[in-house]
Design a protein around this motif. Structure first.
Motif, PDB file in Angstrom:
ATOM      1  N   ALA A 228       7.080  28.052   6.813  1.00  0.00           N
ATOM      2  CA  ALA A 228       7.782  28.170   8.093  1.00  0.00           C
ATOM      3  C   ALA A 228       7.061  29.127   9.034  1.00  0.00           C
ATOM      4  CB  ALA A 228       9.217  28.634   7.861  1.00  0.00           C
ATOM      5  N   LEU A 229       6.555  30.247   8.494  1.00  0.00           N
ATOM      6  CA  LEU A 229       5.847  31.220   9.323  1.00  0.00           C
ATOM      7  C   LEU A 229       4.523  30.658   9.827  1.00  0.00           C
ATOM      8  CD1 LEU A 229       6.574  34.435   7.246  1.00  0.00           C
ATOM      9  CD2 LEU A 229       7.423  33.936   9.540  1.00  0.00           C
ATOM     10  N   LYS A 230       3.803  29.926   8.964  1.00  0.00           N
ATOM     11  CA  LYS A 230       2.551  29.318   9.391  1.00  0.00           C
ATOM     12  C   LYS A 230       2.783  28.315  10.520  1.00  0.00           C
ATOM     13  CE  LYS A 230      -0.147  29.769   5.118  1.00  0.00           C
ATOM     14  NZ  LYS A 230      -0.817  29.032   3.997  1.00  0.00           N
ATOM     15  N   GLU A 231       3.849  27.537  10.392  1.00  0.00           N
ATOM     16  CA  GLU A 231       4.169  26.552  11.431  1.00  0.00           C
ATOM     17  C   GLU A 231       4.583  27.244  12.727  1.00  0.00           C
ATOM     18  OE1 GLU A 231       7.150  24.153   9.623  1.00  0.00           O
ATOM     19  OE2 GLU A 231       5.766  23.211   8.200  1.00  0.00           O
ATOM     20  N   CYS A 232       5.275  28.371  12.619  1.00  0.00           N
ATOM     21  CA  CYS A 232       5.669  29.132  13.803  1.00  0.00           C
ATOM     22  C   CYS A 232       4.438  29.675  14.524  1.00  0.00           C
ATOM     23  CB  CYS A 232       6.602  30.276  13.402  1.00  0.00           C
ATOM     24  SG  CYS A 232       7.206  31.267  14.784  1.00  0.00           S
ATOM     25  N   ILE A 233       3.495  30.213  13.762  1.00  0.00           N
ATOM     26  CA  ILE A 233       2.270  30.748  14.346  1.00  0.00           C
ATOM     27  C   ILE A 233       1.450  29.639  14.989  1.00  0.00           C
ATOM     28  CG2 ILE A 233       0.078  31.875  13.789  1.00  0.00           C
ATOM     29  CD1 ILE A 233       1.597  33.349  11.544  1.00  0.00           C
ATOM     30  N   ALA A 234       1.469  28.466  14.353  1.00  0.00           N
ATOM     31  CA  ALA A 234       0.704  27.331  14.879  1.00  0.00           C
ATOM     32  C   ALA A 234       1.392  26.668  16.067  1.00  0.00           C
ATOM     33  CB  ALA A 234       0.470  26.303  13.773  1.00  0.00           C
ATOM     34  N   GLY A 235       2.648  27.044  16.322  1.00  0.00           N
ATOM     35  CA  GLY A 235       3.373  26.476  17.455  1.00  0.00           C
ATOM     36  C   GLY A 235       4.095  25.185  17.156  1.00  0.00           C
ATOM     37  N   ARG A 237       6.747  25.042  14.995  1.00  0.00           N
ATOM     38  CA  ARG A 237       8.132  25.359  14.624  1.00  0.00           C
ATOM     39  C   ARG A 237       8.611  26.508  15.517  1.00  0.00           C
ATOM     40  NH1 ARG A 237      11.475  25.460   9.535  1.00  0.00           N
ATOM     41  NH2 ARG A 237       9.787  24.330   8.515  1.00  0.00           N
ATOM     42  N   ARG A 238       9.827  26.406  16.020  1.00  0.00           N
ATOM     43  CA  ARG A 238      10.379  27.462  16.847  1.00  0.00           C
ATOM     44  C   ARG A 238      10.725  28.689  16.005  1.00  0.00           C
ATOM     45  NH1 ARG A 238      12.810  26.929  21.717  1.00  0.00           N
ATOM     46  NH2 ARG A 238      14.584  28.168  20.958  1.00  0.00           N
ATOM     47  N   TYR A 239      10.676  29.850  16.658  1.00  0.00           N
ATOM     48  CA  TYR A 239      10.992  31.095  15.963  1.00  0.00           C
ATOM     49  C   TYR A 239      12.422  31.100  15.412  1.00  0.00           C
ATOM     50  CZ  TYR A 239      13.558  32.273  20.206  1.00  0.00           C
ATOM     51  OH  TYR A 239      14.451  32.256  21.250  1.00  0.00           O
ATOM     52  N   ASP A 240      13.350  30.433  16.121  1.00  0.00           N
ATOM     53  CA  ASP A 240      14.742  30.447  15.674  1.00  0.00           C
ATOM     54  C   ASP A 240      15.026  29.409  14.597  1.00  0.00           C
ATOM     55  OD1 ASP A 240      14.478  28.254  17.282  1.00  0.00           O
ATOM     56  OD2 ASP A 240      16.092  28.752  18.664  1.00  0.00           O
ATOM     57  N   GLU A 241      13.969  28.729  14.141  1.00  0.00           N
ATOM     58  CA  GLU A 241      14.115  27.788  13.035  1.00  0.00           C
ATOM     59  C   GLU A 241      13.542  28.348  11.734  1.00  0.00           C
ATOM     60  OE1 GLU A 241      12.119  24.370  14.534  1.00  0.00           O
ATOM     61  OE2 GLU A 241      13.836  23.646  15.689  1.00  0.00           O
ATOM     62  N   VAL A 242      12.939  29.524  11.809  1.00  0.00           N
ATOM     63  CA  VAL A 242      12.404  30.159  10.600  1.00  0.00           C
ATOM     64  C   VAL A 242      13.559  30.657   9.731  1.00  0.00           C
ATOM     65  CG1 VAL A 242      11.008  32.065   9.703  1.00  0.00           C
ATOM     66  CG2 VAL A 242      10.245  30.812  11.739  1.00  0.00           C
ATOM     67  N   VAL A 243      14.539  31.284  10.372  1.00  0.00           N
ATOM     68  CA  VAL A 243      15.761  31.729   9.706  1.00  0.00           C
ATOM     69  C   VAL A 243      16.942  31.188  10.498  1.00  0.00           C
ATOM     70  CG1 VAL A 243      17.168  33.697   9.007  1.00  0.00           C
ATOM     71  CG2 VAL A 243      14.673  33.836   8.863  1.00  0.00           C
ATOM     72  N   GLN A 244      17.905  30.607   9.814  1.00  0.00           N
ATOM     73  CA  GLN A 244      19.079  30.075  10.498  1.00  0.00           C
ATOM     74  C   GLN A 244      20.342  30.563   9.808  1.00  0.00           C
ATOM     75  OE1 GLN A 244      17.860  25.829  10.292  1.00  0.00           O
ATOM     76  NE2 GLN A 244      17.787  25.864  12.536  1.00  0.00           N
ATOM     77  N   ILE A 245      21.291  31.051  10.624  1.00  0.00           N
ATOM     78  CA  ILE A 245      22.570  31.558  10.111  1.00  0.00           C
ATOM     79  C   ILE A 245      23.689  30.893  10.891  1.00  0.00           C
ATOM     80  CG2 ILE A 245      24.023  33.601   9.812  1.00  0.00           C
ATOM     81  CD1 ILE A 245      21.524  35.279   9.622  1.00  0.00           C
ATOM     82  N   ASP A 246      24.638  30.323  10.188  1.00  0.00           N
ATOM     83  CA  ASP A 246      25.765  29.662  10.849  1.00  0.00           C
ATOM     84  C   ASP A 246      26.518  30.641  11.757  1.00  0.00           C
ATOM     85  OD1 ASP A 246      25.193  27.314   9.577  1.00  0.00           O
ATOM     86  OD2 ASP A 246      26.645  27.615   7.943  1.00  0.00           O
ATOM     87  N   GLY A 247      26.759  30.233  12.988  1.00  0.00           N
ATOM     88  CA  GLY A 247      27.528  31.048  13.913  1.00  0.00           C
ATOM     89  C   GLY A 247      26.769  32.190  14.541  1.00  0.00           C
ATOM     90  N   PHE A 248      25.436  32.261  14.297  1.00  0.00           N
ATOM     91  CA  PHE A 248      24.639  33.345  14.876  1.00  0.00           C
ATOM     92  C   PHE A 248      23.404  32.733  15.537  1.00  0.00           C
ATOM     93  CE2 PHE A 248      21.593  36.823  14.969  1.00  0.00           C
ATOM     94  CZ  PHE A 248      22.364  37.906  15.332  1.00  0.00           C
ATOM     95  N   GLU A 249      23.448  32.670  16.867  1.00  0.00           N
ATOM     96  CA  GLU A 249      22.329  32.096  17.616  1.00  0.00           C
ATOM     97  C   GLU A 249      21.243  33.149  17.794  1.00  0.00           C
ATOM     98  OE1 GLU A 249      21.415  30.087  21.988  1.00  0.00           O
ATOM     99  OE2 GLU A 249      23.471  30.286  21.264  1.00  0.00           O
ATOM    100  N   ILE A 250      20.068  32.877  17.250  1.00  0.00           N
ATOM    101  CA  ILE A 250      18.984  33.860  17.253  1.00  0.00           C
ATOM    102  C   ILE A 250      18.186  33.758  18.548  1.00  0.00           C
ATOM    103  CG2 ILE A 250      16.878  34.608  16.087  1.00  0.00           C
ATOM    104  CD1 ILE A 250      18.048  33.525  13.494  1.00  0.00           C
ATOM    105  N   ASP A 251      18.151  34.872  19.298  1.00  0.00           N
ATOM    106  CA  ASP A 251      17.367  34.922  20.530  1.00  0.00           C
ATOM    107  C   ASP A 251      16.000  35.545  20.315  1.00  0.00           C
ATOM    108  OD1 ASP A 251      19.292  33.782  22.342  1.00  0.00           O
ATOM    109  OD2 ASP A 251      20.442  35.626  22.113  1.00  0.00           O
TER     110      ASP A 251
END
Length: 315
Positions: A228-235, A237-251
């Protein structure tokens, strides 16, 4: 004591057609020799920029060639220490302990401070290198050095341009992934839903409110989130898709690393704008609040060489 930092940028020289020039052959001269000759002539002489109300001089200038065990040239390095400061405003100097007035600085007097930097270019036919700039607290010289180095290059030929850019995020982050210790993962949300605001006892719809969830000592995070981190660095995958928590929107998703006594927090939201900045306060010898030039040169060389290798410019 204010923190002593180093920030590293990639550098190149371009012509009017935006082509990158070979840095050891800029109209028959190397970039380092161009800057070295200019700095040596101007050494210890303050230049007054009346438009910007600032003074500038080169205080220390030296260069060397680094070779491997077989005597082969690896890279050329130029060390500089500059002194610069602004004037134009009257200010009072007071004793920090007693509060007594010690001196009143008039508008013609500049508060001058020393800063170190170094430029490293691999030996051979290369079009890019690195520059390492020292900072002290929030004070630095990136803007003034970029402007001056551009002037020196344009003095060779008016069509040329000196370019400083951020180090490729992948190169920078790999240093922390391999050599750093992940101390915390920070999940940040700006503003909170009305229901949560009621529970927390804060005003609703206030965007300045920041909610942060911190995972300290996140053992296994880098291993389990490698893809997930490699995909985020490569562009991809979005940063808010690396970690996801129900009911908590990551900015924003921030990773807090430690390297020895150095700490760095990296925002994966702004990954393309990451600058390679590091705290080196514990790695240099401090005299009168400033790092000694010799100790600073050693750390700048070590840092610059790492980024040369990480960028594939040095085998």
């Amino acid at each position: 004591m204010k923190l002593v930092g180093l920030t590293t940028y990639g550098i190149n020289v371009r012509n009017a057609e935006q082509q990158q020039l070979e840095l050891h052959n800029i109209f028959g001269r190397s970039l380092i020799d161009i800057i070295y000759d200019t700095a040596t002539v101007a050494k210890k002489t303050y230049e007054n920029n009346k438009e910007e109300e600032a003074v500038f001089t080169f205080d220390e200038v030296k260069k060397e060639i680094i070779r491997n065990e077989d005597g082969q040239d690896l890279y050329q390095i130029l060390y500089l220490r500059v002194k610069t400061g602004e004037y134009g405003t009257e200010s009072e100097i007071v004793d920090s302990t007693t509060g007594d007035l010690v001196y009143t600085r008039n508008p013609r007097q500049a508060d001058v401070m020393p800063f170190g930097c170094c430029i490293i270019i691999p030996c051979g036919e290369y079009v890019s290198g690195v520059i390492v700039l020292q900072s002290l607290g929030r004070m630095g010289i990136s803007t003034v050095m970029k402007k001056r180095l551009n002037e020196y290059v344009r003095a060779v030929n008016g069509s040329l341009r000196f370019v400083m850019g951020t180090i490729v995020p992948k190169v920078y982050l790999e240093r922390f992934f391999k050599n750093g210790i992940l101390k915390a993962v920070r999940l940040i949300r700006y503003g909170i839903p009305d229901d949560d605001a009621d529970r927390y006892g804060v005003d609703k719809k206030v965007k300045s409110i920041v909610e942060e969830r911190i995972i300290r000592k996140p053992t296994g995070f880098l291993r389990n989130k490698t893809d997930a981190l490699k995909e985020c660095i490569a562009g991809t995958r979005r940063y808010d898709e690396v970690v996801q928590i129900d009911g908590f929107e990551i900015d924003d998703l921030k990773l807090e690393f430690g390297m020895g006594k150095r700490n760095k927090t990296i925002s994966l939201k702004n990954i393309d704008n990451i600058t390679a900045s590091e705290d080196i306060s514990e790695d240099v010898i401090i005299e009168n609040g400033h790092p000694t030039f010799d100790s600073l040169c050693e750390v700048m060389k070590e840092t610059g060489e790492f980024y040369l290798r990480a960028k594939g410019l040095l085998l």
